[in-house]
Design a protein around this motif. Structure first.
Motif, short mmCIF file in Angstrom:
data_model
loop_
_atom_site.label_atom_id
_atom_site.label_comp_id
_atom_site.label_asym_id
_atom_site.label_seq_id
_atom_site.Cartn_x
_atom_site.Cartn_y
_atom_site.Cartn_z
N CYS A 1 87.54 46.39 27.12
CA CYS A 1 86.37 47.77 26.83
C CYS A 1 84.83 47.07 27.34
N PHE A 2 84.37 46.66 26.75
CA PHE A 2 83.00 45.69 26.33
C PHE A 2 83.19 45.24 27.83
N LEU A 3 84.05 44.36 27.86
CA LEU A 3 83.79 44.32 30.03
C LEU A 3 83.56 45.02 31.07
N GLN A 4 84.33 46.23 30.22
CA GLN A 4 84.28 47.22 31.79
C GLN A 4 82.95 47.91 31.53
N ASN A 5 82.70 47.73 30.26
CA ASN A 5 81.69 49.02 30.21
C ASN A 5 80.31 48.83 29.21
N GLY A 6 80.50 47.56 29.83
CA GLY A 6 79.32 46.87 28.81
C GLY A 6 79.30 47.75 27.49
N SER A 7 77.51 47.16 26.54
CA SER A 7 77.32 47.87 25.12
C SER A 7 76.65 49.73 25.54
N GLU A 8 77.19 49.94 26.57
CA GLU A 8 76.31 51.36 26.66
C GLU A 8 77.40 52.13 25.42
N GLU A 9 76.31 53.43 25.35
CA GLU A 9 76.98 53.77 23.75
C GLU A 9 77.38 54.89 23.36
N GLY A 10 78.38 54.16 22.78
CA GLY A 10 79.55 55.21 22.80
C GLY A 10 81.27 55.40 23.65
N LYS A 11 80.92 54.09 23.87
CA LYS A 11 82.47 54.20 25.62
C LYS A 11 82.85 53.52 24.51
N CYS A 12 83.20 52.61 23.11
CA CYS A 12 83.75 51.60 22.41
C CYS A 12 83.89 51.55 21.28
N VAL A 13 83.51 53.31 21.32
CA VAL A 13 82.90 52.84 19.99
C VAL A 13 84.88 53.15 18.36
N GLU A 14 85.89 53.83 19.34
CA GLU A 14 87.00 53.94 18.69
C GLU A 14 88.06 53.06 19.03
N LEU A 15 87.32 52.20 20.54
CA LEU A 15 88.70 51.07 20.04
C LEU A 15 87.68 49.92 19.03
N LEU A 16 86.04 49.45 19.01
CA LEU A 16 86.02 49.01 17.55
C LEU A 16 86.29 49.67 16.20
N LYS A 17 86.46 50.77 15.74
CA LYS A 17 87.13 51.58 15.24
C LYS A 17 88.28 51.11 14.66
N LYS A 18 88.92 51.05 15.25
CA LYS A 18 90.37 50.77 14.97
C LYS A 18 91.05 49.53 15.25
N HIS A 19 90.11 48.30 15.38
CA HIS A 19 90.13 46.85 15.48
C HIS A 19 89.98 46.64 13.44
N VAL A 20 88.58 47.40 13.47
CA VAL A 20 88.19 47.10 12.01
C VAL A 20 88.90 47.27 10.92
N GLU A 21 89.78 48.44 11.12
CA GLU A 21 90.57 48.68 10.69
C GLU A 21 91.76 48.27 9.91
N CYS A 22 91.98 47.65 11.59
CA CYS A 22 93.31 46.48 11.35
C CYS A 22 92.90 44.75 10.38
N MET A 23 91.60 44.32 11.21
CA MET A 23 90.84 43.61 10.39
C MET A 23 90.78 43.69 8.55
N ARG A 24 90.03 44.69 8.45
CA ARG A 24 90.09 45.19 7.17
C ARG A 24 91.31 45.50 6.65
N GLY A 25 92.38 46.33 6.92
CA GLY A 25 93.62 46.11 6.55
C GLY A 25 94.32 44.26 6.33
N LEU A 26 94.07 43.70 6.70
CA LEU A 26 94.76 42.21 6.37
C LEU A 26 93.72 41.33 4.99
N GLY A 27 92.96 42.03 4.63
CA GLY A 27 91.67 41.31 3.87
C GLY A 27 90.62 40.74 4.14
N PHE A 28 90.65 41.19 5.52
CA PHE A 28 88.85 40.65 6.06
C PHE A 28 87.93 41.51 6.05
N ASN A 29 87.07 40.78 4.95
CA ASN A 29 85.94 41.88 4.78
C ASN A 29 84.88 41.58 5.96
N ILE A 30 84.98 42.99 6.39
CA ILE A 30 83.74 43.36 8.26
C ILE A 30 82.86 44.19 7.96
#
Length: 108
Positions: free
Chosen positions: A79-108
Motif C-alpha cells: 500500500c505504501f509503495l503504491q500510494n506513498g504517504s498520502e493521508e489516510g490511504k493505508c491507515v487501516e492496513l497499518l492498524k491491522k499490522h500494529v494489532e498483529c505485532m502487539r498480539g505477538l507481544g511486541f511493544n509498538i
C-alpha cells in the motif's frame, strides 16, 4: 443557597492545585486500558525480550519483528509503495499490522 453548595465537595480531600502535594501518575494505568494484551513483566534485572518464548507466551515461535506478521506487513508495504504517504490511504492496513505485532507481544 450558598449553604447547600458549601458541603458539596467536603470529602474530596487535599487537592494539588498549587503543586503542594505530589500528583498521582495515572499514565500507566490509563494506557493499560487500551493495550490489547498485557505483556508479562521481566524478572528483576532481566530486560524484556519479546522474541523469547519463556518471557513472551504470545510469541511461542520466538519470531523476530522482521519476520512476524508477514501477511499484514506485505499488505502494508504494498500500500505504501503504491500510494506513498498520502493521508489516510493505508491507515487501516497499518492498524491491522500494529494489532498483529502487539498480539505477538511486541511493544509498538
Amino acid at each position: 443557597m450558598s449553604g447547600s453548595t458549601r458541603y458539596l465537595f467536603h470529602d474530596i480531600g487535599p487537592r494539588n492545585f498549587a503543586g503542594d502535594s505530589p500528583a498521582l501518575d495515572i499514565g500507566p494505568i490509563i494506557s493499560s486500558w487500551w493495550s490489547p494484551t498485557p505483556t508479562p513483566a521481566p524478572a528483576p534485572g532481566e530486560k524484556y525480550d519479546p522474541t523469547n518464548p519463556k518471557m513472551n507466551p504470545l510469541n511461542p515461535q520466538g519470531l523476530k519483528p522482521c519476520c512476524a506478521c508477514p501477511e499484514t506487513k506485505s499488505a502494508r508495504d504494498a500500500c505504501f509503495l503504491q500510494n506513498g504517504s498520502e493521508e489516510g490511504k493505508c491507515v487501516e492496513l497499518l492498524k491491522k499490522h500494529v494489532e498483529c505485532m502487539r498480539g505477538l507481544g511486541f511493544n509498538i
